[in-house]
Design an enzyme around this catalytic site. Structure first.
Site, short mmCIF file in Angstrom:
data_model
loop_
_atom_site.label_atom_id
_atom_site.label_comp_id
_atom_site.label_asym_id
_atom_site.label_seq_id
_atom_site.Cartn_x
_atom_site.Cartn_y
_atom_site.Cartn_z
N LYS A 74 0.83 -1.22 0.00
CA LYS A 74 0.00 0.00 0.00
C LYS A 74 0.86 1.27 0.00
O LYS A 74 0.66 2.18 -0.80
CB LYS A 74 -0.93 0.04 1.23
CG LYS A 74 -1.89 -1.12 1.33
CD LYS A 74 -2.83 -0.97 2.52
CE LYS A 74 -2.16 -1.06 3.87
NZ LYS A 74 -1.62 -2.36 4.23
N ARG B 136 0.16 -9.88 13.17
CA ARG B 136 -0.43 -8.82 12.34
C ARG B 136 -1.38 -9.40 11.29
O ARG B 136 -2.41 -8.81 10.99
CB ARG B 136 0.68 -8.01 11.65
CG ARG B 136 1.40 -7.09 12.63
CD ARG B 136 2.69 -6.61 12.05
NE ARG B 136 2.51 -5.61 11.01
CZ ARG B 136 3.43 -5.31 10.11
NH1 ARG B 136 4.59 -5.95 10.10
NH2 ARG B 136 3.22 -4.37 9.24
P1 AMP Z 1 1.63 -0.10 9.26
O1 AMP Z 1 2.86 0.68 9.05
O2 AMP Z 1 0.42 0.47 8.57
O3 AMP Z 1 1.80 -1.59 8.98
O4 AMP Z 1 1.27 0.01 10.83
C1 AMP Z 1 2.18 -0.46 11.81
C2 AMP Z 1 1.45 -0.64 13.13
O5 AMP Z 1 0.91 0.62 13.56
C3 AMP Z 1 0.25 -1.59 13.11
O6 AMP Z 1 0.63 -2.94 13.24
C4 AMP Z 1 -0.54 -1.09 14.31
O7 AMP Z 1 0.05 -1.49 15.52
C5 AMP Z 1 -0.35 0.43 14.21
N1 AMP Z 1 -1.39 1.04 13.37
C6 AMP Z 1 -1.21 1.69 12.18
N2 AMP Z 1 -2.38 2.12 11.69
C7 AMP Z 1 -3.33 1.73 12.58
C8 AMP Z 1 -4.73 1.86 12.62
N3 AMP Z 1 -5.42 2.47 11.65
N4 AMP Z 1 -5.39 1.34 13.71
C9 AMP Z 1 -4.72 0.73 14.69
N5 AMP Z 1 -3.40 0.56 14.71
C10 AMP Z 1 -2.69 1.05 13.66
#
Ligand code: AMP
Length: 213
Positions: free
Chosen positions: A13, A163
């Site tokens: 993404k 995750r």
């Molecule tokens: P990402 O970089 O999008 O994979 O996000 C890394 C981590 O940040 C996730 O595994 C969650 O712990 C937290 N996180 C990011 N976006 C969200 C969201 N919209 N809701 C809850 N936790 C989030």
């Protein structure tokens, strides 16, 4: 255009968003990046979020909603990357902004695991490499900033497993949520050239007249 990028962690993404932002004259709003910045700057939010993130769990909805609510109100064109991730987040978002299109990126689980475990990030510019698919010129070093690349704590095996489980339970139901609203388009982000994935994304957004740079 107000766009949501939906899909499992590691599906690409963030990488795809970065490739089309200029074309759409949009900004990328990544809650993952915002939360990692908060951790780096040791803000109150960062301290609260860190434990959840390291374990691969979701940060509580309320924190995330507060983090993006004002940002989305101020912007005409954006791509939300990694948010919403739960039905309550989507409902909260619906109250403050009208989303135009939701792109759901799909890829087989083995591809996702391979992408996440090989992912390396530049701590300075945020560019995302992959040890096999997008390798830097010199192993382990950012081409642009010349600093050592890092592996995110949550890209390590135990956190990856969690995750993906969290994604299935909490985030995948959003596909149905947006399909029912008639906003969903699907893009195959499996094992094929990133240029095709990018151009399919632009087509799916009805911007096929725009050529990728
Ligand atoms: P990402 O970089 O999008 O994979 O996000 C890394 C981590 O940040 C996730 O595994 C969650 O712990 C937290 N996180 C990011 N976006 C969200 C969201 N919209 N809701 C809850 N936790 C989030």
């Amino acid at each position: 255009m107000k766009i949501i990028f939906l899909g499992p962690p590691g599906v690409g993404k963030g990488t795809i968003a970065k490739r089309i932002l200029n074309k759409l004259d949009a900004i990328q709003i990544s809650t993952g990046d915002l939360l990692r910045d908060a951790i780096k700057n040791q803000t109150h939010l960062g301290v609260e979020a860190k434990g959840y993130m390291d374990a691969g769990d979701l940060v509580p909805d309320e924190l995330v909603i507060n983090l993006i609510k004002e940002k989305v109100k101020k912007q005409d064109n954006f791509i939300l990357d990694g948010v919403p991730r739960t039905i309550p987040q989507a409902e909260a978002l619906d109250k403050v902004v009208k989303i135009d299109r939701v792109v759901s990126f799909e890829a087989p689980k083995e591809v996702i695991i391979q992408r996440l475990s090989g992912r390396r990030t530049c701590p300075k510019c945020g560019f995302i490499y992959h040890i096999k698919n997008i390798p830097p010129q010199v192993e382990g070093i950012c081409d642009k900033c010349k600093v050592k690349l890092i592996q995110r704590d949550d890209d390590k095996p135990e956190a990856i497993k969690n995750r993906l489980k969290v994604y299935e339970e909490k985030t995948a139901p959003l596909i149905d949520y947006y399909e029912k609203k008639g906003k969903l388009v699907t893009v195959d982000a499996g094992e094929r050239d990133i240029d095709f994935i990018v151009s399919d994304t632009l087509n799916a957004l009805n911007r096929d007249s725009i050529e990728e740079e």
